[in-house]
Design a protein around this motif. Structure first.
Motif, mmCIF file in Angstrom:
data_model
loop_
_atom_site.group_PDB
_atom_site.id
_atom_site.type_symbol
_atom_site.label_atom_id
_atom_site.label_comp_id
_atom_site.label_asym_id
_atom_site.label_seq_id
_atom_site.Cartn_x
_atom_site.Cartn_y
_atom_site.Cartn_z
ATOM 1 N N LYS A 7 111.357 52.404 -49.497
ATOM 2 C CA LYS A 7 111.678 53.019 -50.895
ATOM 3 C C LYS A 7 111.549 54.189 -51.476
ATOM 4 N N GLY A 9 111.149 57.491 -53.622
ATOM 5 C CA GLY A 9 110.363 57.865 -55.210
ATOM 6 C C GLY A 9 111.763 59.000 -56.346
ATOM 7 N N GLY A 10 111.535 59.176 -57.111
ATOM 8 C CA GLY A 10 112.545 60.096 -57.880
ATOM 9 C C GLY A 10 112.023 61.571 -57.298
ATOM 10 N N THR A 173 107.254 58.729 -50.875
ATOM 11 C CA THR A 173 106.981 59.767 -52.219
ATOM 12 C C THR A 173 106.613 61.029 -51.256
ATOM 13 N N ASP A 174 105.840 62.478 -52.762
ATOM 14 C CA ASP A 174 105.860 63.475 -52.360
ATOM 15 C C ASP A 174 104.894 63.550 -51.719
ATOM 16 N N VAL A 175 103.477 62.913 -51.178
ATOM 17 C CA VAL A 175 102.995 62.992 -50.674
ATOM 18 C C VAL A 175 102.137 62.197 -49.230
ATOM 19 N N GLY A 177 100.855 60.299 -48.048
ATOM 20 C CA GLY A 177 99.221 59.274 -48.477
ATOM 21 C C GLY A 177 99.069 59.005 -49.202
ATOM 22 N N TYR A 179 95.688 59.321 -51.349
ATOM 23 C CA TYR A 179 94.440 59.965 -51.110
ATOM 24 C C TYR A 179 93.097 59.591 -51.638
ATOM 25 N N THR A 181 92.008 61.516 -54.748
ATOM 26 C CA THR A 181 92.003 61.961 -55.070
ATOM 27 C C THR A 181 93.775 62.340 -55.683
ATOM 28 N N ASP A 182 93.489 63.004 -56.461
ATOM 29 C CA ASP A 182 95.270 63.105 -56.899
ATOM 30 C C ASP A 182 94.821 64.721 -55.269
ATOM 31 N N PRO A 183 95.545 64.325 -54.656
ATOM 32 C CA PRO A 183 95.866 66.054 -54.108
ATOM 33 C C PRO A 183 96.613 67.013 -55.001
ATOM 34 N N ASN A 184 96.903 67.129 -56.216
ATOM 35 C CA ASN A 184 97.796 67.977 -56.417
ATOM 36 C C ASN A 184 96.816 68.032 -57.842
ATOM 37 N N ALA A 208 95.732 56.170 -60.856
ATOM 38 C CA ALA A 208 96.288 56.528 -59.455
ATOM 39 C C ALA A 208 97.895 56.408 -59.092
ATOM 40 N N LYS A 209 98.760 57.202 -60.053
ATOM 41 C CA LYS A 209 100.197 56.130 -59.784
ATOM 42 C C LYS A 209 101.159 56.161 -58.405
ATOM 43 N N VAL A 210 100.257 56.667 -57.473
ATOM 44 C CA VAL A 210 100.989 57.065 -55.920
ATOM 45 C C VAL A 210 101.766 55.155 -56.119
HETATM 46 P P1 ADP Z 1 107.317 58.673 -56.419
HETATM 47 O O1 ADP Z 1 108.380 59.337 -57.463
HETATM 48 O O2 ADP Z 1 107.760 58.169 -55.053
HETATM 49 O O3 ADP Z 1 106.550 57.196 -57.018
HETATM 50 P P2 ADP Z 1 104.259 58.989 -57.830
HETATM 51 O O4 ADP Z 1 104.900 60.835 -58.797
HETATM 52 O O5 ADP Z 1 105.349 58.607 -58.572
HETATM 53 O O6 ADP Z 1 106.210 59.199 -57.012
HETATM 54 O O7 ADP Z 1 103.905 59.251 -57.201
HETATM 55 C C1 ADP Z 1 103.255 59.905 -56.391
HETATM 56 C C2 ADP Z 1 101.661 61.428 -57.389
HETATM 57 O O8 ADP Z 1 100.825 60.326 -57.125
HETATM 58 C C3 ADP Z 1 101.291 62.305 -56.118
HETATM 59 O O9 ADP Z 1 102.398 63.517 -56.379
HETATM 60 C C4 ADP Z 1 99.747 62.397 -56.593
HETATM 61 O O10 ADP Z 1 100.223 63.699 -57.417
HETATM 62 C C5 ADP Z 1 99.445 61.111 -57.356
HETATM 63 N N1 ADP Z 1 98.741 60.710 -57.266
HETATM 64 C C6 ADP Z 1 97.655 60.507 -58.496
HETATM 65 N N2 ADP Z 1 96.528 59.685 -56.812
HETATM 66 C C7 ADP Z 1 96.518 59.741 -56.267
HETATM 67 C C8 ADP Z 1 95.708 59.820 -54.808
HETATM 68 N N3 ADP Z 1 94.900 58.953 -55.244
HETATM 69 N N4 ADP Z 1 96.831 59.545 -53.598
HETATM 70 C C9 ADP Z 1 98.141 60.218 -53.668
HETATM 71 N N5 ADP Z 1 98.375 60.461 -54.741
HETATM 72 C C10 ADP Z 1 98.316 59.920 -55.991
#
Ligand code: ADP
Ligand code: ASP
Ligand code: MG
Length: 405
Positions: A7, A9-10, A173-175, A177, A179, A181-184, A208-210
């Motif tokens: 999959k 993501g955006g 996705t754009d990270v 894995g 983490y 907490t949100d690495p951003n 955590a929207k990952v």
């Molecule tokens: P996609 O478009 O690939 O579905 P999302 O924006 O929905 O991506 O999810 C990825 C984002 O989730 C990351 O850029 C990050 O900012 C956020 N995020 C929040 N919490 C976490 C976490 N614990 N680990 C990794 N990413 C996280």
């Protein structure tokens, strides 16, 4: 030879250049001798644009038509990816949800997948075709288009992997894995190599929207190992899998935050049995989920009843609550949109006292006032003023020793 579900993501699909990059990655896995089903999201920002259009047209957009509209972004991205692959000489074919079909219930904008037919997909896979499937969407028993809630492509992918009994399910996705907490938000966040379904469920449900929460529910139910990784490098990511003894024995495994809830307070409610049900039932009847709830100690026969709802349901929830407040002779309804929920999650909390104390003391030391609290076996959530979100996440991340340093 394996059956691989991937999959993207955006952000990974965010431009023509990036879609070409995705096509190359898909081709590489295919060339290694695998059957492939690729689920994609809309190009980044596109779904937001569609939601904004709906809100411009109407204060309460019709729910059926809302799903027809917001599902449109994925139609663009599947076609573009399939075109790229075909131009590269591969057999590829795009599919919308209803063409598979991915059958859901009729709860528009938060539909649940009920069944996925694998017949067409098997036939395509057999003749070497790479399937490109629109994430986020399905079709109900009436033939109407449905969507699975924001971030729903994750769920489409995991459900697809479960239906096809795929060997591998990768969420790009754009990270790198999952983490701590949100690495951003927090530069000290550390990548977790393996995380249990239970912990990931909590992290996802707490913001955590990952991964979308329902994707983790599916993974747990059907025992799908989900590999969350980046579409921009080759690093191994995070395995979301069944709890086992090799998982890191930590007290707190992650910190999540959510800024998309709103507080509604019904003030001076006559305090008598049945009041909570009277306030909350009309909301659940409208399919609005209430999260945190606090009822004050009553004074002179009156109490204040406060709860949070998702921002997306705010207008509807407020209208309903105002009506209820009038009917039960409450004084007034107050709201606060500037709140944020910060949560700590960890299987280790099951057997340790004192975690809550550490959390509350850490926040107090920064002068952060706690407005609401809720706990379960493996999480503690607090509602705080939204302006303290980052600070709260950082100090808690440090207090529980999660930093990568
Ligand atoms: P996609 O478009 O690939 O579905 P999302 O924006 O929905 O991506 O999810 C990825 C984002 O989730 C990351 O850029 C990050 O900012 C956020 N995020 C929040 N919490 C976490 C976490 N614990 N680990 C990794 N990413 C996280
Ligand atoms: N495009 C949808 C959204 O933005 C689904 C997804 O990205 O997973 O919510
Ligand atoms: Mg997402």
């Amino acid at each position: 030879m394996a059956l691989v579900v991937q999959k993207y993501g955006g952000t990974s699909m965010g431009s023509v250049e990036r879609i070409r990059n995705v096509a190359k990655r898909v081709a590489k896995t295919y060339d290694a001798g695998n059957d492939m089903v690729v689920v994609v999201s809309a190009m980044s920002g596109e779904t937001n644009k569609l939601v904004a259009l709906a809100n411009e047209v109407s204060e309460f957009p019709d729910s059926r038509e809302y799903d027809v509209l917001v599902a449109a972004g994925e139609q663009v991205s599947i076609a573009l990816l399939a075109m790229c692959l075909k131009a590269m000489g591969y057999k590829a074919k795009s599919y919308l949800g209803f063409q598979i079909p991915i059958i859901t219930d009729s709860a528009y904008s938060k539909a649940r997948i009920e069944e996925i037919s694998d017949e067409k997909m098997r036939a395509d896979l057999k003749d070497g075709t790479i399937l490109i499937v629109a994430g986020f969407q399905g079709v109900d028993s009436q033939g109407s288009i449905t969507t699975l809630g924001r971030g729903g492509s994750d769920t489409s992918a995991v459900a697809m992997a479960a239906a096809l009994k795929a060997d591998v399910c990768e969420i790009y996705t754009d990270v790198d894995g999952v983490y701590t907490t949100d690495p951003n938000l927090c530069k000290d966040a550390r990548k977790i190599e393996r995380i249990s379904y239970e912990e990931m469920l909590e992290l996802a449900s707490l913001g955590a929207k990952v991964l979308q929460i329902r994707s983790v529910e599916f993974a747990k139910k059907y025992n799908v190992d989900v590999h969350v990784r980046s579409s921009f490098n080759e690093n191994l990511g995070t395995m979301v899998t069944k709890e086992d003894n090799e998982m890191e024995a930590v007290l707190v495994s992650g910190i999540a935050y959510a800024k998309d809830e709103v507080k509604i307070a019904v003030m001076q409610v006559p305090d008598k049995p049945g009041i909570a049900a009277q306030i909350l039932s009309p909301l659940s009847d409208a399919n609005i989920s209430v999260d945190m709830i606090v009822q004050n100690v009553s004074e002179a026969g009156f109490t204040d009843f406060t709860f949070t709802v998702p921002m997306a349901d705010f207008k509807k929830a407020l209208a309903i609550t105002k009506e209820t407040a009038e009917s039960i002779a409450a004084k007034e309804v107050l709201t606060d949109e500037n709140i944020s929920k910060v949560s700590i999650v960890g299987l280790g909390m099951r057997s340790h006292a004192g975690v809550a104390t550490t959390m509350f003391k850490t926040l107090a030391a920064e002068g952060i006032n706690i407005q609401m609290i809720s706990t379960s076996e493996i999480k503690i959530s607090v509602v705080v003023d939204a302006k303290y979100t980052e600070l709260a996440v950082r100090v808690l991340h440090d207090a529980f020793g999660l930093s990568g340093k």
